[in-house]
Design an enzyme around this catalytic site. Structure first.
Site, short mmCIF file in Angstrom:
data_model
loop_
_atom_site.label_atom_id
_atom_site.label_comp_id
_atom_site.label_asym_id
_atom_site.label_seq_id
_atom_site.Cartn_x
_atom_site.Cartn_y
_atom_site.Cartn_z
N HIS A 63 0.84 -1.20 0.00
CA HIS A 63 0.00 0.00 0.00
C HIS A 63 0.88 1.25 0.00
O HIS A 63 1.91 1.29 0.66
CB HIS A 63 -0.92 0.01 1.23
CG HIS A 63 -1.98 -1.03 1.15
ND1 HIS A 63 -1.73 -2.37 1.36
CD2 HIS A 63 -3.28 -0.93 0.84
CE1 HIS A 63 -2.84 -3.05 1.19
NE2 HIS A 63 -3.80 -2.20 0.87
N PRO A 64 0.45 2.27 -0.73
CA PRO A 64 1.25 3.51 -0.78
C PRO A 64 1.11 4.31 0.51
O PRO A 64 0.10 4.23 1.21
CB PRO A 64 0.62 4.27 -1.94
CG PRO A 64 -0.82 3.84 -1.93
CD PRO A 64 -0.78 2.38 -1.53
N GLU A 105 -9.30 7.68 -4.16
CA GLU A 105 -9.59 7.65 -2.73
C GLU A 105 -8.87 8.77 -1.99
O GLU A 105 -9.48 9.49 -1.19
CB GLU A 105 -9.21 6.28 -2.15
CG GLU A 105 -10.15 5.18 -2.62
CD GLU A 105 -9.57 3.78 -2.52
OE1 GLU A 105 -10.29 2.83 -2.90
OE2 GLU A 105 -8.41 3.60 -2.09
N PHE A 146 1.01 3.56 7.22
CA PHE A 146 -0.27 3.89 7.83
C PHE A 146 -1.35 3.66 6.78
O PHE A 146 -1.26 4.15 5.67
CB PHE A 146 -0.25 5.35 8.27
CG PHE A 146 -1.54 5.87 8.84
CD1 PHE A 146 -1.90 5.56 10.13
CD2 PHE A 146 -2.37 6.67 8.08
CE1 PHE A 146 -3.08 6.05 10.68
CE2 PHE A 146 -3.55 7.17 8.62
CZ PHE A 146 -3.91 6.85 9.91
N ALA A 153 -9.01 4.00 5.59
CA ALA A 153 -10.04 4.12 4.56
C ALA A 153 -10.42 5.60 4.51
O ALA A 153 -11.15 6.09 5.37
CB ALA A 153 -11.25 3.25 4.91
#
Length: 171
Positions: free
Chosen positions: A70-71, A90, A122, A125
């Site tokens: 995940h970035p 997002e 980190f 959502a």
């Protein structure tokens, strides 16, 4: 991510299934590849449960690698234009594509501290959040224990992936 009906998804061969649903989990098409075996799915909730069960069954090292796919929020991937289309939308929904220089510096510092402490980025959502609420969550979670953060990050990915799946499966 293209959209397909659940009936179409259930009928896909494994490669096509991965092509359609691989992006649901950030840079982790292996999740869709493994979940394909659980077809047919009665509804999107069952499809999501099957996909997330693949993640939950992984060993700790695989989970850490999964999180590292995940970035960082508004990080170097965003600045270099290297994020997935899903992540771009997002992060933009929360205003992370329009940070002031001060906000950019602060989120960069938080990203570094968090990754150094926990060994993964980190994850939150971001849909429904504002920049302020994201900064607040970042600061609240940064000092949590790594085991707790691992579970929190996976819970956030469950929310992210369910939203992506809802958008990928046509009604």
């Amino acid at each position: 991510m293209s959209s397909a009906t659940l009936e179409e998804i259930n009928a896909l061969d494994q490669d096509a299934f991965v092509a359609v649903l691989g992006p649901v989990f950030e840079n982790s098409p292996w999740v869709a590849r493994a979940a394909w075996r659980a077809r047919p799915f009665a509804d999107v909730a069952e499809l999501h449960r099957a996909m997330f069960a693949v993640v939950e069954a992984a060993d700790r090292r695989t989970m850490i690698d999964f999180l590292n796919a995940h970035p960082a929020l508004a990080g170097k991937e965003a600045q270099a234009g290297e994020m997935t289309t899903e992540s771009v939308g997002e992060q933009a929904s929360a205003g992370l594509d329009a940070l002031s220089p001060e906000e950019s510096a602060r989120i960069g510092e938080l990203n570094r501290i968090y990754r150094d402490r926990h060994g993964f980025p980190f994850v939150i959502a971001v849909r429904g959040h504002t920049k302020a609420s994201i900064f607040s969550e970042f600061e609240r979670r940064i000092d949590a224990g790594t085991d707790a953060e691992l579970q929190t990050a996976l819970g956030q990915i469950a929310l992210i992936s369910r939203g992506r799946l809802d958008r990928a499966v046509a009604a």
